[in-house]
Design an enzyme around this catalytic site. Structure first.
Site, PDB file in Angstrom:
ATOM      1  N   CYS A 287       0.874  -1.165   0.000  1.00 23.57           N
ATOM      2  CA  CYS A 287       0.000   0.000   0.000  1.00 23.57           C
ATOM      3  C   CYS A 287       0.918   1.223   0.000  1.00 23.57           C
ATOM      4  CB  CYS A 287      -0.889  -0.044   1.238  1.00 23.57           C
ATOM      5  SG  CYS A 287      -1.961   1.393   1.383  1.00 23.57           S
TER       6      CYS A 287
ATOM      7  N   CYS B   7      -1.783  14.991   3.087  1.00 18.02           N
ATOM      8  CA  CYS B   7      -2.792  15.101   2.026  1.00 18.02           C
ATOM      9  C   CYS B   7      -3.448  16.465   2.138  1.00 18.02           C
ATOM     10  CB  CYS B   7      -3.840  13.995   2.182  1.00 18.02           C
ATOM     11  SG  CYS B   7      -5.062  13.967   0.848  1.00 18.02           S
TER      12      CYS B   7
ATOM     13  N   CYS C 240     -10.635  10.599   7.810  1.00 13.37           N
ATOM     14  CA  CYS C 240      -9.323  10.042   7.469  1.00 13.37           C
ATOM     15  C   CYS C 240      -8.216  10.728   8.264  1.00 13.37           C
ATOM     16  CB  CYS C 240      -9.071  10.214   5.976  1.00 13.37           C
ATOM     17  SG  CYS C 240      -7.455   9.604   5.445  1.00 13.37           S
TER      18      CYS C 240
HETATM   19  N1  SAH Z   1      -6.917   9.746  -1.506  1.00 14.77           N
HETATM   20  C1  SAH Z   1      -7.219   8.460  -2.090  1.00 14.77           C
HETATM   21  C2  SAH Z   1      -6.215   7.431  -1.660  1.00 14.77           C
HETATM   22  C3  SAH Z   1      -6.274   7.047  -0.200  1.00 14.77           C
HETATM   23  S1  SAH Z   1      -7.046   5.522  -0.175  1.00 14.77           S
HETATM   24  C4  SAH Z   1      -8.628   8.054  -1.729  1.00 14.77           C
HETATM   25  O1  SAH Z   1      -9.193   8.661  -0.826  1.00 14.77           O
HETATM   26  O2  SAH Z   1      -9.180   7.179  -2.359  1.00 14.77           O
HETATM   27  C5  SAH Z   1      -7.518   5.279   1.416  1.00 14.77           C
HETATM   28  C6  SAH Z   1      -8.868   4.589   1.490  1.00 14.77           C
HETATM   29  O3  SAH Z   1      -9.191   4.427   2.858  1.00 14.77           O
HETATM   30  C7  SAH Z   1      -9.943   5.463   0.871  1.00 14.77           C
HETATM   31  O4  SAH Z   1     -10.958   4.721   0.290  1.00 14.77           O
HETATM   32  C8  SAH Z   1     -10.427   6.166   2.103  1.00 14.77           C
HETATM   33  O5  SAH Z   1     -11.674   6.737   1.915  1.00 14.77           O
HETATM   34  C9  SAH Z   1     -10.421   5.046   3.113  1.00 14.77           C
HETATM   35  N2  SAH Z   1     -10.442   5.526   4.500  1.00 14.77           N
HETATM   36  C10 SAH Z   1     -10.131   6.760   4.945  1.00 14.77           C
HETATM   37  N3  SAH Z   1     -10.298   6.834   6.281  1.00 14.77           N
HETATM   38  C11 SAH Z   1     -10.704   5.611   6.687  1.00 14.77           C
HETATM   39  C12 SAH Z   1     -11.017   5.051   7.955  1.00 14.77           C
HETATM   40  N4  SAH Z   1     -10.916   5.772   9.058  1.00 14.77           N
HETATM   41  N5  SAH Z   1     -11.384   3.757   8.002  1.00 14.77           N
HETATM   42  C13 SAH Z   1     -11.444   3.012   6.881  1.00 14.77           C
HETATM   43  N6  SAH Z   1     -11.155   3.481   5.656  1.00 14.77           N
HETATM   44  C14 SAH Z   1     -10.802   4.776   5.559  1.00 14.77           C
END
Ligand code: SAH
Length: 327
Positions: free
Chosen positions: A97, A104, A111
């Site tokens: 990953c 960000c 997140c």
């Molecule tokens: N910025 C991109 C790449 C990061 S991916 C994106 O958002 O898609 C990270 C993944 O984890 C994304 O799908 C995001 O929404 C998810 N994510 C973020 N916070 C999270 C949390 N607290 N628990 C589970 N998934 C989460």
């Protein structure tokens, strides 16, 4: 390894053009130092060791979760934090990953990365060095751009990294790029990118709720982003993976599953991945198992292909949404 610097170093010394490729192939196959590159002249190996750091990232801390997931925290040469994770599965899958940015700039409310300060875009070499770090310990065969940052805001570097990942053993079809829905990036990647998978972090099926939890929705709205995904599917003939984080009482009600099913047409253009919420400092609670199962049934009854994401590495804060460069 900073591949730009490597090439500059070699050409400044009048080395033949194939040297850079030779060095890269060793690195991609898991070499730990220039020393072991036995088809490179010894003198050159020594000069490289002095002038071109073997990695553009310095490992600062590593953690191993009870499920075999490993997280590494690195620092770039200018002191920016970067995290990456290796997930090991029983079927032999080894998935890295990767982060595309330090921090960000987007501020998704659920997140952890969105709450830390944004540093900068990473270079292609800094992205590849995350994968190489794990390649030196284990085989790798899958990669997801689901670490820190928004990959489509740093598309040049991400595409360059994707070009080279197959040398590490990661085929393009095993690379997933996840986006908040950065529209220009989706459009560009559909036309010129390699045949990687696309995942969209959707998380809400109506514009106002999505804007509330993902402010980027004000800039690129849900409907426009879904249209771009449909065009992606028409060009690539591959489904777009829709990620939907399950937040208790926020987006997990029956009507919200129905609304999601209404949006995801044509059916074969999308696959849904429901994501159990991993704890962060935010005040959300994750939906329970039963709520997730009910949401899934509602979607499946309507013909939407749906899976539930397996959570990995939660005990070391390495799970989705937990990367924030802390102890
Ligand atoms: N910025 C991109 C790449 C990061 S991916 C994106 O958002 O898609 C990270 C993944 O984890 C994304 O799908 C995001 O929404 C998810 N994510 C973020 N916070 C999270 C949390 N607290 N628990 C589970 N998934 C989460």
């Amino acid at each position: 390894m900073d591949l730009v610097r490597l090439e500059e170093h070699l050409s400044a010394r009048g080395e033949p053009a194939f040297r850079a490729r030779q060095v890269w192939e060793w690195a991609a196959q898991g070499a730990c130092a220039y020393e072991s590159m036995t088809n490179v002249p010894l003198g050159l190996r020594r000069r490289l060791a002095e002038d071109v750091p073997f990695s553009s990232l310095r490992p600062v801390r590593e953690a191993l979760a009870s499920d075999g997931t490993e997280k590494a925290l690195f620092e770039t040469a200018d002191g920016r934090p970067v995290e990456a994770v290796l997930m090991r599965y029983r079927d032999g899958r080894r998935s890295v990953c990767l982060s595309s940015q330090s921090g960000c700039p987007l501020t998704c409310t659920f997140c952890a990365t969105g709450r830390m300060r944004f540093g900068r875009n990473l270079t292609a070499s800094e992205i590849l060095d995350q994968a190489l770090h794990f390649r030196r310990k284990d085989r790798v065969n899958h990669a997801v751009f689901m670490g820190m940052g928004e990959p489509l805001m740093n598309l040049d570097a991400v595409l360059r990294a994707c070009e080279l990942l197959p040398d590490l053993g990661i085929a393009h079809s095993n690379i997933g790029v996840s986006t908040v829905g950065w529209l220009p990036g989706i459009e560009r990647m559909a036309v010129e990118g390699p045949p990687v998978r696309l995942a969209l972090s959707l998380h809400a099926a109506d514009e106002s709720l999505r804007s509330e939890i993902m402010p980027v929705n004000e800039r690129y709205s849900l409907n426009d982003v879904l249209d771009a995904c449909r065009r992606w599917h028409e060009r690539r003939r591959r489904p777009v993976f829709v990620e939907y984080l399950m937040l208790d009482g926020v987006n997990d009600r029956y009507e919200q599953a129905v609304a999601l099913a209404v949006l995801l047409v044509p059916r074969h253009a999308f696959k849904v991945n429901l994501i159990p919420y991993n704890p962060t400092d935010a005040s959300y609670r994750g939906s329970g198992r039963a709520a997730i199962a009910a949401f899934r049934s509602t979607l499946e009854e309507r013909g939407v292909r749906t899976t539930v994401r397996l959570t990995r590495g939660r005990d070391i804060d390495a799970a989705c949404g937990q990367l924030a460069a802390r102890a």
